[in-house]
Design a protein around this motif. Structure first.
Motif, short mmCIF file in Angstrom:
data_model
loop_
_atom_site.label_atom_id
_atom_site.label_comp_id
_atom_site.label_asym_id
_atom_site.label_seq_id
_atom_site.Cartn_x
_atom_site.Cartn_y
_atom_site.Cartn_z
N GLN A 13 35.57 42.49 29.38
CA GLN A 13 36.28 43.76 29.18
C GLN A 13 35.60 44.87 29.97
OE1 GLN A 13 36.50 44.39 24.91
NE2 GLN A 13 38.55 43.51 24.86
N ALA A 14 36.37 45.87 30.30
CA ALA A 14 35.82 47.03 30.99
C ALA A 14 34.66 47.61 30.19
CB ALA A 14 36.90 48.09 31.20
N PRO A 88 37.81 47.59 35.97
CA PRO A 88 38.87 46.68 36.47
C PRO A 88 38.84 46.53 37.99
CG PRO A 88 39.72 48.05 34.73
CD PRO A 88 38.33 48.56 35.01
N THR A 91 37.16 43.55 39.70
CA THR A 91 37.77 42.23 39.68
C THR A 91 37.87 41.68 41.09
OG1 THR A 91 39.02 42.63 37.65
CG2 THR A 91 39.88 40.95 39.15
N VAL A 123 37.83 41.65 35.25
CA VAL A 123 37.51 42.72 34.31
C VAL A 123 38.82 43.26 33.75
CG1 VAL A 123 36.31 44.90 33.93
CG2 VAL A 123 35.48 43.30 35.68
N SER A 124 39.00 43.14 32.47
CA SER A 124 40.24 43.59 31.83
C SER A 124 40.08 45.02 31.33
CB SER A 124 40.61 42.67 30.68
OG SER A 124 39.61 42.72 29.68
N SER A 125 41.19 45.75 31.37
CA SER A 125 41.14 47.16 30.94
C SER A 125 41.39 47.29 29.45
CB SER A 125 42.16 47.97 31.72
OG SER A 125 43.44 47.42 31.55
#
Length: 125
Positions: A13-14, A88, A91, A123-125
Motif C-alpha cells: 500500500q502507499a 503509486p 509501481t 504500490v496501491s493507492s
C-alpha cells in the motif's frame, strides 16, 4: 558467468516499505558498480540507484531521494534497495544491473554490461 538475481518485489500500500535484494555472482564488487533501474508501464527504463565499492560512491535518483536508500553486504555479494514511503508512481518492474568500472556517475541504461530479470513492485493507492 555473471548473474544478477533480483528479489523482494510485491504488492504494498502507499506509504509502505519494501526491500529489494540483488544477489550478484561471477563478478567482483572491486571492479563493478551494481544497482537498480526501473521501468513503469509505457515508460522508459530509468536509473534509480547505484553502489560502487571502489571509491565508496553511491547514486540515488532525484525522484526517489529521501525515500530510497542503497546498501550492500559485500560478503554476501548482495546489493539492497530499501524503499520507504512508497507511492503509486513507484509501481514498476525493478531491474538489477552492473557496469564494469562505473563509479555511479553515469548510471544509464546504455552503459550497463549485465542485467538481471526484473522484480515487480506494485504500490496501491
Amino acid at each position: 558467468e555473471v548473474q544478477l538475481q533480483a528479489s523482494g518485489g510485491g504488492l504494498v500500500q502507499a506509504g509502505g516499505s519494501l526491500r529489494l535484494s540483488c544477489l550478484a555472482s561471477g563478478l567482483s564488487f572491486d571492479n563493478y558498480a551494481v544497482g537498480w533501474f526501473r521501468q513503469a508501464p509505457g515508460k522508459e527504463r530509468e536509473g534509480v540507484a547505484c553502489f560502487a565499492k571502489r571509491g565508496g560512491f553511491t547514486y540515488i535518483a532525484d525522484s526517489v531521494k529521501g525515500r530510497f536508500t542503497i546498501s550492500s553486504d559485500i560478503a554476501k555479494t548482495t546489493v539492497y534497495l530499501q524503499m520507504n514511503a512508497l507511492e503509486p508512481e513507484d509501481t514498476a518492474v525493478y531491474f538489477c544491473a552492473a557496469n564494469r568500472n562505473e563509479l555511479c556517475g553515469k548510471w544509464t541504461v546504455s552503459r550497463m554490461d549485465y542485467w538481471g530479470k526484473g522484480t515487480l513492485v506494485t504500490v496501491s493507492s
